[in-house]
Design an enzyme around this catalytic site. Structure first.
Site, mmCIF file in Angstrom:
data_model
loop_
_atom_site.group_PDB
_atom_site.id
_atom_site.type_symbol
_atom_site.label_atom_id
_atom_site.label_comp_id
_atom_site.label_asym_id
_atom_site.label_seq_id
_atom_site.Cartn_x
_atom_site.Cartn_y
_atom_site.Cartn_z
ATOM 1 N N HIS A 27 -3.305 1.314 3.525
ATOM 2 C CA HIS A 27 -4.138 2.453 3.907
ATOM 3 C C HIS A 27 -5.572 2.167 3.471
ATOM 4 O O HIS A 27 -5.835 1.938 2.286
ATOM 5 C CB HIS A 27 -3.633 3.747 3.266
ATOM 6 C CG HIS A 27 -2.366 4.255 3.886
ATOM 7 N ND1 HIS A 27 -1.437 4.972 3.177
ATOM 8 C CD2 HIS A 27 -1.887 4.151 5.152
ATOM 9 C CE1 HIS A 27 -0.429 5.298 3.982
ATOM 10 N NE2 HIS A 27 -0.685 4.805 5.181
ATOM 11 N N GLU A 70 -7.587 3.659 0.294
ATOM 12 C CA GLU A 70 -6.973 3.599 -1.028
ATOM 13 C C GLU A 70 -7.453 2.349 -1.760
ATOM 14 O O GLU A 70 -6.710 1.399 -2.000
ATOM 15 C CB GLU A 70 -5.453 3.671 -0.889
ATOM 16 C CG GLU A 70 -5.018 4.994 -0.271
ATOM 17 C CD GLU A 70 -3.522 5.082 0.012
ATOM 18 O OE1 GLU A 70 -2.781 4.201 -0.459
ATOM 19 O OE2 GLU A 70 -3.112 6.033 0.691
ATOM 20 N N ARG A 74 -8.233 5.933 7.213
ATOM 21 C CA ARG A 74 -6.892 5.639 6.702
ATOM 22 C C ARG A 74 -6.173 4.545 7.493
ATOM 23 O O ARG A 74 -5.536 3.661 6.926
ATOM 24 C CB ARG A 74 -6.063 6.935 6.753
ATOM 25 C CG ARG A 74 -4.577 6.782 6.469
ATOM 26 C CD ARG A 74 -3.874 8.112 6.757
ATOM 27 N NE ARG A 74 -2.434 8.024 6.642
ATOM 28 C CZ ARG A 74 -1.736 8.333 5.557
ATOM 29 N NH1 ARG A 74 -2.361 8.718 4.467
ATOM 30 N NH2 ARG A 74 -0.426 8.251 5.543
ATOM 31 N N HIS A 90 -0.082 1.936 -3.486
ATOM 32 C CA HIS A 90 -0.872 3.012 -2.862
ATOM 33 C C HIS A 90 -1.649 3.779 -3.936
ATOM 34 O O HIS A 90 -1.592 3.494 -5.114
ATOM 35 C CB HIS A 90 0.054 4.002 -2.145
ATOM 36 C CG HIS A 90 0.656 3.499 -0.882
ATOM 37 N ND1 HIS A 90 0.171 3.803 0.362
ATOM 38 C CD2 HIS A 90 1.736 2.697 -0.669
ATOM 39 C CE1 HIS A 90 0.917 3.227 1.291
ATOM 40 N NE2 HIS A 90 1.871 2.547 0.688
ATOM 41 N N GLU A 127 2.392 4.798 -6.396
ATOM 42 C CA GLU A 127 1.235 5.649 -6.115
ATOM 43 C C GLU A 127 0.424 5.708 -7.412
ATOM 44 O O GLU A 127 0.847 6.336 -8.389
ATOM 45 C CB GLU A 127 1.667 7.056 -5.697
ATOM 46 C CG GLU A 127 2.510 7.119 -4.431
ATOM 47 C CD GLU A 127 1.679 7.189 -3.171
ATOM 48 O OE1 GLU A 127 0.431 7.279 -3.288
ATOM 49 O OE2 GLU A 127 2.264 7.160 -2.074
#
Length: 456
Positions: free
Chosen positions: A187, A190, A245, A315, A389
């Site tokens: 993405h 990020e 994104r 991520h 994440e």
């Protein structure tokens, strides 16, 4: 062509450094909204779709639930109306980011004033975000200066004809080696994901000679590290739209751009937590593995799928360690092992800065999604597959300040070393046992030879 790419990326760096991106978010706010009833959930879902709002967490309207905190970016033109609607419906909310553009500008200025060394990998600054041209150069320098451990390889090309590379880290071996995959930057916005991939490479290079266990691992395992999978989108997030994104492939006869690459893999593709509408932030693409980036990664993983011990998909944000499955609430066959390893990683993270991470199955802990790379590799029977994440929990979201790069990477490295230690203890040969076995074989052979000589 490569020099032209470098010039374009450099221009993007200068433009971003001066806070002159073409897409601006002046006055936009990110709201933390927590619907309490089914009617409030339905209202918020409908409004999000009607206004095509950028959901930061969760990333699809279907995953807005009662009692679950939702982070939504609201354009300045709709802020007042949005707040009036929420108040009218009795939906509680607070302001998470009061002005998105001011935060972007502040972080850009912070990164600009930090020391920016680009000469070689030896003085590369790992505590700032780097545009794509610097990452390309970094990969070349890493291979040049550490060729005994690291080699750079071509993964594939993108829609905009940019090259995707990966780094392979490992020591020579006369045996077939296992593999450990790490994929970052799927993405575009990020950036901490991309920063961590570079940090990981640095740490392995810096420490393996003084770490017996790590040296042992590198003799039996090759690490495949993809610093930026979504190269087109990443460049675009520097030159044009900081919060972009998707990738940049042209869709629907040129009417819209981009596919969410983490919804594009052939694992229950577009069945849940994804969107078939091209304009959506979570557009799954016209077909499974339709995108050049996806196809390139699939080819490499397929080539090594019998060797892969672990696959990591990095991520931001949310501070979570997730495992299969994302598309269903069913439990994977090795759920207990996945949970125990994730627990080790979470505990390692907590030890350094007391950062609180949650671990669990993706569908139950975060939200349901289909077509992710993590679920796809799980479908290939690769036992250990995780989505990380990284920071933070919501104060900055995708605009994590540069001063948080180092602590984020340090605690994540602790978690990764915990996973690597587990793999070393449970999946790799014990060198001591192997050496003992060799000597036992030699001694037995000598004994048999002596016995034969005596009695004959």
């Amino acid at each position: 062509m490569k020099h032209l790419c470098y010039m374009i990326c450099l221009l993007g760096m200068l433009v971003y450094g001066g806070s002159s991106l073409k897409v601006r978010y002046d006055g936009d706010q990110v709201l933390k909204i927590t619907p309490q009833t089914t009617d409030q959930v339905r209202y918020l879902q409908a409004l999000s779709k009607e206004w095509q709002l950028d959901l930061w967490k969760p990333d699809s309207a279907e995953e807005i639930h009662e009692g679950r905190e939702t982070h939504i970016q609201i354009p300045f033109s709709r802020i007042q109306l949005m707040k009036e609607n929420l108040l009218g419906q009795g939906i509680p909310f607070t302001i998470m980011i009061s002005d998105v553009q001011k935060l972007i500008d502040k972080n850009a200025q912070s990164g600009k004033t930090m020391q920016r060394n680009q000469i070689s990998s030896r003085n590369y600054n790992y505590t700032i975000y780097h545009p794509m041209d610097e990452i390309y150069q970094w990969m070349e320098d890493i291979e040049t200066n550490h060729g005994d451990l690291v080699t750079k390889h071509y993964l594939g090309s993108t829609y905009e004809n940019h090259s995707i590379y990966y780094l392979k880290l490992g020591l020579p071996s006369n045996k077939k080696k296992k593999a450990f995959f790490m994929e970052c930057g799927i993405h575009a916005r990020e950036w901490i994901s991309v920063a961590y991939c570079q940090w990981f490479v640095k740490e392995i290079i810096s420490n393996y000679k003084d770490d017996f266990n790590l040296t042992k691992v590198l003799k039996q395992v090759d690490f495949y590290v993809i610093p930026v999978l979504n190269v087109d989108g990443y460049i675009y997030s520097w030159t044009t739209d900081r919060l972009w994104r998707k990738n940049r492939s042209v869709q629907e006869n040129g009417t819209c751009y981009g596919v969410d690459l983490n919804r594009n893999f052939d694992s229950h593709w577009c069945s849940t937590g994804a969107d078939s509408v091209c304009e959506s932030f979570i557009y799954c693409g016209p077909s499974p593995a339709s995108e050049m980036e996806t196809q390139a990664l699939v080819a490499l993983v397929e080539e090594h799928k019998t060797e892969i011990l672990c696959y990591l998909n990095i991520h931001s944000y949310g501070q979570l360690i997730l495992y299969a499955y994302g598309y269903t609430y069913n439990i994977s066959e090795n759920n207990d092992e996945l949970a125990s390893i994730a627990k080790i990683a979470v505990e390692k993270i907590m030890e350094r800065y007391n950062s609180y991470y949650i671990q669990g199955r993706a569908s139950a802990t975060l939200y349901t999604l289909s077509g992710s790379s993590s679920d796809w590799v799980t479908d290939l029977k690769i036992n250990l597959s995780y989505t990380f994440e990284l920071r933070d929990e919501g104060d900055y979201g995708f605009e994590l300040p540069p001063d948080q790069i180092e602590p984020t990477c340090e605690e994540t490295m602790d978690a990764l070393m915990g996973i690597i230690d587990y793999i070393n203890e449970n999946y790799l040969e014990d060198n001591a046992v192997s050496i003992t076995s060799v000597w036992m074989t030699i001694l037995l052979s000598c004994a048999l030879h002596i016995s034969y000589s005596i009695f004959n």
